[in-house]
Design an enzyme around this catalytic site. Structure first.
Site, PDB file in Angstrom:
ATOM      1  N   ARG A  67      10.307  -5.343   0.706  1.00  0.00           N
ATOM      2  CA  ARG A  67      10.021  -4.958  -0.373  1.00  0.00           C
ATOM      3  C   ARG A  67      10.842  -5.051  -1.577  1.00  0.00           C
ATOM      4  O   ARG A  67      11.858  -4.136  -1.553  1.00  0.00           O
ATOM      5  CB  ARG A  67       9.702  -3.331  -0.244  1.00  0.00           C
ATOM      6  CG  ARG A  67       9.252  -2.627  -1.473  1.00  0.00           C
ATOM      7  CD  ARG A  67       7.784  -3.028  -1.859  1.00  0.00           C
ATOM      8  NE  ARG A  67       6.984  -2.884  -1.124  1.00  0.00           N
ATOM      9  CZ  ARG A  67       5.736  -3.087  -1.116  1.00  0.00           C
ATOM     10  NH1 ARG A  67       5.246  -3.853  -2.571  1.00  0.00           N
ATOM     11  NH2 ARG A  67       4.478  -2.756  -0.395  1.00  0.00           N
ATOM     12  N   ARG A  93       5.872 -15.217   3.396  1.00  0.00           N
ATOM     13  CA  ARG A  93       6.995 -14.196   3.286  1.00  0.00           C
ATOM     14  C   ARG A  93       7.274 -13.429   4.473  1.00  0.00           C
ATOM     15  O   ARG A  93       8.162 -12.702   4.608  1.00  0.00           O
ATOM     16  CB  ARG A  93       6.589 -12.982   2.025  1.00  0.00           C
ATOM     17  CG  ARG A  93       5.388 -12.409   2.328  1.00  0.00           C
ATOM     18  CD  ARG A  93       4.988 -11.211   1.406  1.00  0.00           C
ATOM     19  NE  ARG A  93       3.872 -10.313   1.693  1.00  0.00           N
ATOM     20  CZ  ARG A  93       3.637  -9.435   1.177  1.00  0.00           C
ATOM     21  NH1 ARG A  93       4.350  -8.725   0.192  1.00  0.00           N
ATOM     22  NH2 ARG A  93       2.540  -8.771   1.250  1.00  0.00           N
ATOM     23  N   HIS A 163       7.009 -13.417  -6.603  1.00  0.00           N
ATOM     24  CA  HIS A 163       6.596 -12.216  -6.694  1.00  0.00           C
ATOM     25  C   HIS A 163       7.744 -11.364  -7.213  1.00  0.00           C
ATOM     26  O   HIS A 163       8.143 -10.479  -6.567  1.00  0.00           O
ATOM     27  CB  HIS A 163       5.851 -11.636  -5.596  1.00  0.00           C
ATOM     28  CG  HIS A 163       5.030 -10.513  -5.674  1.00  0.00           C
ATOM     29  ND1 HIS A 163       5.747  -9.106  -6.426  1.00  0.00           N
ATOM     30  CD2 HIS A 163       3.893 -10.063  -5.505  1.00  0.00           C
ATOM     31  CE1 HIS A 163       4.998  -8.228  -6.229  1.00  0.00           C
ATOM     32  NE2 HIS A 163       3.708  -8.640  -5.880  1.00  0.00           N
ATOM     33  N   ASP A 208      -1.649  -3.495 -13.190  1.00  0.00           N
ATOM     34  CA  ASP A 208      -1.537  -4.578 -12.234  1.00  0.00           C
ATOM     35  C   ASP A 208      -2.379  -5.701 -12.622  1.00  0.00           C
ATOM     36  O   ASP A 208      -3.711  -5.634 -12.854  1.00  0.00           O
ATOM     37  CB  ASP A 208      -2.255  -4.106 -10.711  1.00  0.00           C
ATOM     38  CG  ASP A 208      -2.072  -5.113  -9.806  1.00  0.00           C
ATOM     39  OD1 ASP A 208      -2.579  -4.752  -8.428  1.00  0.00           O
ATOM     40  OD2 ASP A 208      -1.640  -6.190  -9.883  1.00  0.00           O
ATOM     41  N   GLU A 267       5.810 -11.953 -12.307  1.00  0.00           N
ATOM     42  CA  GLU A 267       5.625 -13.008 -11.258  1.00  0.00           C
ATOM     43  C   GLU A 267       5.208 -14.252 -11.669  1.00  0.00           C
ATOM     44  O   GLU A 267       4.262 -14.290 -12.730  1.00  0.00           O
ATOM     45  CB  GLU A 267       4.696 -12.430 -10.173  1.00  0.00           C
ATOM     46  CG  GLU A 267       5.058 -10.917  -9.745  1.00  0.00           C
ATOM     47  CD  GLU A 267       3.918 -10.383  -8.950  1.00  0.00           C
ATOM     48  OE1 GLU A 267       3.843  -8.884  -9.223  1.00  0.00           O
ATOM     49  OE2 GLU A 267       3.050 -11.072  -8.531  1.00  0.00           O
TER      50      GLU A 267
HETATM   51  O1  TA6 Z   1       1.677  -8.693  -7.759  1.00  0.00           O
HETATM   52  C1  TA6 Z   1       0.869  -7.376  -7.863  1.00  0.00           C
HETATM   53  C2  TA6 Z   1       0.206  -7.248  -6.231  1.00  0.00           C
HETATM   54  O2  TA6 Z   1      -0.800  -8.282  -6.022  1.00  0.00           O
HETATM   55  C3  TA6 Z   1      -0.261  -5.712  -6.670  1.00  0.00           C
HETATM   56  O3  TA6 Z   1      -1.683  -5.655  -6.275  1.00  0.00           O
HETATM   57  C4  TA6 Z   1       0.359  -4.912  -5.292  1.00  0.00           C
HETATM   58  O4  TA6 Z   1      -0.480  -4.849  -4.184  1.00  0.00           O
HETATM   59  C5  TA6 Z   1       1.532  -5.733  -5.302  1.00  0.00           C
HETATM   60  O5  TA6 Z   1       1.120  -7.039  -5.358  1.00  0.00           O
HETATM   61  C6  TA6 Z   1       2.444  -5.560  -3.883  1.00  0.00           C
HETATM   62  O6  TA6 Z   1       1.428  -5.993  -2.659  1.00  0.00           O
HETATM   63  P1  TA6 Z   1       2.335  -5.900  -1.168  1.00  0.00           P
HETATM   64  O7  TA6 Z   1       1.171  -6.567  -0.441  1.00  0.00           O
HETATM   65  O8  TA6 Z   1       3.520  -6.559  -1.168  1.00  0.00           O
HETATM   66  O9  TA6 Z   1       2.395  -4.228  -1.040  1.00  0.00           O
END
Ligand code: TA6
Length: 295
Positions: A67, A93, A163, A208, A267
């Site tokens: 994360r 990932r 991301h 988002d 991103e």
């Molecule tokens: O990039 C934004 C997003 O798609 C959000 O919808 C949110 O879920 C985030 O990614 C994080 O995703 P993750 O799967 O890493 O918890």
């Protein structure tokens, strides 16, 4: 076997016992995990504060995403259409990447090359034969180039994202320029399609947004830390702006409840309308270059 490493670069065991490349040069410090080819840290010496944000609650374990930093989303963005059992944001990932080479450039920056092919892409969800290459240049600026090669005889279609999690002083005070007039899917509002009317994107709640059909660079202005972070890109027609705010932060086990004011994701992507189709025996490259200046 790993490649020879230049000065200022070591390959050791990081958190969770995962393989990590630690970079410590006179122009920047950085950390990259082979798990997910995940850049967790990049900090030019000119910057007193980290540029990439990392959650204190992040997991470092095989099979789980890290994360923070720069996760690579591939070959789908978000949930996989029609397959709720597939890992969100794909499998790149959570796969273990090969370290192919590390070199020191004339300007002192460090160039890192990694790869992954469908043989090692850890999933029954990816049926195509493909090869991934990821090249990073870590110095005063950060450049990332993600290449998908299709060695097969049929076209392949995918989504992808770098991301990027950026560290900010207070997300309620930042603004993002470069998206004015762009269409976006508002994922906080049922993915309704909207237009970015204001010149600046500001964050006043859970945000988002998947901006489509935009190749523009974006610039984050952060008055609390007195800096501007610019993200330039090529081979990318989508941009995502994300902050989970209060409730979503609490809902994520690997994200601290009170961490949301300190981060924003900007991103570099190809998703939804901008999914990429690579013809047989061809490649597609997406790049992002991040630079930081005082504001
Ligand atoms: O990039 C934004 C997003 O798609 C959000 O919808 C949110 O879920 C985030 O990614 C994080 O995703 P993750 O799967 O890493 O918890």
């Amino acid at each position: 076997m790993h490649p020879r490493l230049p000065s200022g670069v070591v390959l050791d065991t990081g958190r969770g016992g995962l393989g990590r490349l630690a970079i410590d040069t006179d122009i920047c410090a950085a950390e990259l995990y082979l798990h997910g080819a995940h850049l967790c840290r990049w900090q030019p010496r000119s910057q007193p504060h980290p540029v990439l944000w990392m959650s204190e609650a992040s997991r470092f374990e095989s099979g789980a995403p890290i994360r923070g930093g720069v996760p690579i989303c591939f070959p789908w963005f978000g949930p996989k259409a029609g397959d709720p059992s597939a890992p969100v944001h794909g499998v790149a990932r959570i796969s273990s990447w090969n370290l192919d080479g590390v070199t020191r450039e004339a300007d002192g920056s460090v160039n890192v090359r990694l790869s992954l092919d469908s043989g090692t892409l850890a999933s029954p969800h990816v049926l195509h034969d493909l090869r991934l290459a990821y090249e990073l240049r870590l110095g005063r600026d950060l450049s990332m180039a993600f290449t998908v090669t299709n060695p097969g005889d049929a076209p392949i279609t995918f989504e992808a994202a770098l991301h990027t999690y950026l560290a900010v002083g207070d997300v309620r005070q930042v603004s993002v320029a470069g998206l004015e007039g762009a269409a976006y899917l508002d994922k906080v509002d049922g993915a309704r399609r909207k237009i970015q009317a204001d010149a600046l994107v500001t964050i006043g709640g859970e945000t988002d947004r998947l901006y489509v059909d935009t190749e523009a660079a974006v610039t984050l202005t952060d008055p609390s830390l007195g800096r501007r972070i610019r993200v330039e890109k090529t081979g990318s027609r989508s941009s995502v702006v994300w902050n989970p705010w209060v409730a979503k932060s609490k809902a994520m086990p690997d994200f601290g409840d009170d961490e949301w004011p300190g981060m924003i994701c900007l991103e570099t992507a190809n998703a939804a309308d901008n999914a990429v189709t690579v013809p047989p025996h061809a490649s597609h490259t997406m790049t992002a270059t991040i630079s930081v200046e005082a504001s």
